[in-house]
Design a protein around this motif. Structure first.
Motif, PDB file in Angstrom:
ATOM      1  N   ASN A 112     -50.772 -78.100  41.842  1.00 45.88           N
ATOM      2  CA  ASN A 112     -51.874 -77.241  42.284  1.00 45.88           C
ATOM      3  C   ASN A 112     -51.588 -76.518  43.594  1.00 45.88           C
ATOM      4  O   ASN A 112     -52.512 -76.187  44.338  1.00 45.88           O
ATOM      5  CB  ASN A 112     -53.152 -78.068  42.411  1.00 45.88           C
ATOM      6  N   GLU A 131     -57.375 -73.124  36.788  1.00 53.74           N
ATOM      7  CA  GLU A 131     -56.197 -72.589  37.478  1.00 53.74           C
ATOM      8  C   GLU A 131     -56.387 -71.114  37.833  1.00 53.74           C
ATOM      9  O   GLU A 131     -56.090 -70.690  38.963  1.00 53.74           O
ATOM     10  CB  GLU A 131     -54.965 -72.773  36.587  1.00 53.74           C
ATOM     11  N   SER A 146     -48.685 -69.433  42.359  1.00 49.63           N
ATOM     12  CA  SER A 146     -48.832 -70.849  42.062  1.00 49.63           C
ATOM     13  C   SER A 146     -47.663 -71.259  41.168  1.00 49.63           C
ATOM     14  O   SER A 146     -47.657 -70.976  39.972  1.00 49.63           O
ATOM     15  CB  SER A 146     -50.161 -71.120  41.348  1.00 49.63           C
ATOM     16  N   ILE A 171     -50.799 -73.433  45.959  1.00 43.03           N
ATOM     17  CA  ILE A 171     -51.034 -71.989  45.980  1.00 43.03           C
ATOM     18  C   ILE A 171     -50.464 -71.420  47.268  1.00 43.03           C
ATOM     19  O   ILE A 171     -50.750 -71.918  48.360  1.00 43.03           O
ATOM     20  CB  ILE A 171     -52.534 -71.659  45.872  1.00 43.03           C
ATOM     21  N   SER A 191     -42.353 -75.690  46.392  1.00 44.09           N
ATOM     22  CA  SER A 191     -43.428 -74.839  46.915  1.00 44.09           C
ATOM     23  C   SER A 191     -43.195 -74.512  48.387  1.00 44.09           C
ATOM     24  O   SER A 191     -43.432 -73.373  48.822  1.00 44.09           O
ATOM     25  CB  SER A 191     -44.785 -75.533  46.736  1.00 44.09           C
TER      26      SER A 191
END
Length: 378
Positions: free
Chosen positions: A370, A153, A301, A372, A338
């Motif tokens: 996951n 990560e 993240s 970003i 996100s």
């Protein structure tokens, strides 16, 4: 010893409670605690270097060593030194299970990841010197962590930081990219002031320091609520500094702005990193990026969603249900969260700024969460 190192007063007498009127030495003598008595006697003599022990132990237990910094017996070699062998064990179990993910207990089994790309990059960095440093005894506080996951990560985030450097024109590396097809083995940061927001045990900061080259103009700041005497040793040495703060406090905006301006005057460009921030902490990281204009890059993240009561305070975000019934509802809402955060970053730029914001998934990270988000202010 940790309390004293953090600034606890040991000479004054207790003003309340069961030991009112007594000093720390009085209490130690009362309970015949020879270890504390010896420690306080050494402190009164200003002999900070003398090792204190109630019983004279000739050698630590097998598989353990005395940390020269905190004088605690710790497992050594550390878990970090077994990183590659742990990876090989997982790969072998994966092969023996017909290519299916294995491991975990309880109703929801823990998915095991075999991707080793970022781990191999760490092992190869600076001909192995970066990894060797991380295996040192001063990093023993990372012993109880899921290191393969944490490294994957943090490395994914640091590749995104390197992308920010290229976008801002402050990196000479023409190979830097955070996409999944990145073949550049090294993290090469140049003239960077990196803030690791809600750093926890500081794996991201540790990787920064280990991969940093001698003579660079980089500086790394970890911020978290942990008290200063509880942090790993490596978070206050060399080019690394730790700040014990609650980032939800309003006064933090002015404090961070002052720190960033000071670092900018020293020729460094500030990039703010938030690795798996929970709930509204992700939103708070964006607030810092929005309100402190000297922060030129943001790498975020996110982790879990805000609580239900907190979600009502947000404009433009509402949990939903996947149209495809087979899709995991938690992951569906994670990526919806996100997307919302990406939109918030895009709204951080006043008319004069040139924005560059993108959201992608890094499949090399050992987690399904996951996403970003990368934002650059030029």
């Amino acid at each position: 010893e940790k309390l004293i190192a953090a600034g606890a007063s040991w000479e004054e007498k207790f003003e309340s409670g069961a030991y009112v009127g007594l000093s720390a030495m009085d209490v130690a003598i009362k309970y015949d605690n020879k270890l504390v008595v010896a420690l306080l006697e050494n402190l009164s003599k200003k002999d900070y270097c003398q090792r204190v022990a109630a019983n004279e132990k000739s050698e630590p237990r097998k598989g353990w060593q005395l940390c020269p910094i905190c004088n605690m017996e710790v497992r050594f070699p550390t878990k970090m030194s077994r990183l590659e062998s742990d990876q090989e064990c997982i790969e072998k179990a994966f092969q023996n299970n017909n290519g299916e993910h294995v491991g975990g207990k309880g109703k929801k089994k823990q998915k095991k990841y075999t991707s080793r790309k970022y781990m191999d990059q760490l092992l190869a960095h600076s001909n192995g010197e970066a990894y060797k440093k991380l295996c040192g005894i001063e990093y023993h506080d990372m012993e109880n962590m899921r290191l393969r996951k944490e490294i994957s990560e943090s490395y994914g985030v640091l590749h995104a930081v390197q992308e920010c450097c290229v976008s801002l024109g402050i990196s000479t590396s023409n190979k830097a990219t955070s996409s999944s097809n990145n073949n550049n083995n090294n993290i090469n940061l140049e003239n960077i002031f990196l803030i690791d927001l809600c750093s926890g045990k500081g794996v991201t900061t540790a990787l920064c320091a280990a991969c940093d080259v001698e003579g660079s103009n980089n500086y790394f700041l970890a911020i978290d609520k942990m008290l200063s005497h509880t942090i790993p040793h490596f978070l206050n040495e060399g080019k690394v500094h730790y700040l014990s703060r609650d980032i939800m406090a309003e006064a933090m905006f002015a404090e961070v702005a002052d720190i960033v301006r000071d670092q900018t005057r020293q020729g460094r460009t500030c990039i703010l990193v938030g690795m798996h921030l929970c709930g509204l902490l992700s939103d708070r990281a964006i607030d810092f990026f929005e309100r402190v204009s000297e922060i030129k890059g943001l790498v975020l993240s996110p982790c879990c969603l805000p609580k239900k009561t907190e979600q009502r305070q947000l404009t433009g975000f509402k949990k939903g249900k996947p149209e495809n019934g087979a899709e995991d509802a938690e992951l569906y809402n994670y990526f919806k969260w996100s997307d919302y955060l990406k939109g918030r970053v895009e709204g951080c730029y006043p008319g004069g700024d040139v924005s560059d914001v993108r959201l992608y998934r890094d499949d090399e990270m050992h987690t399904e969460k996951n996403a970003i988000i990368v934002g650059v202010r030029r």
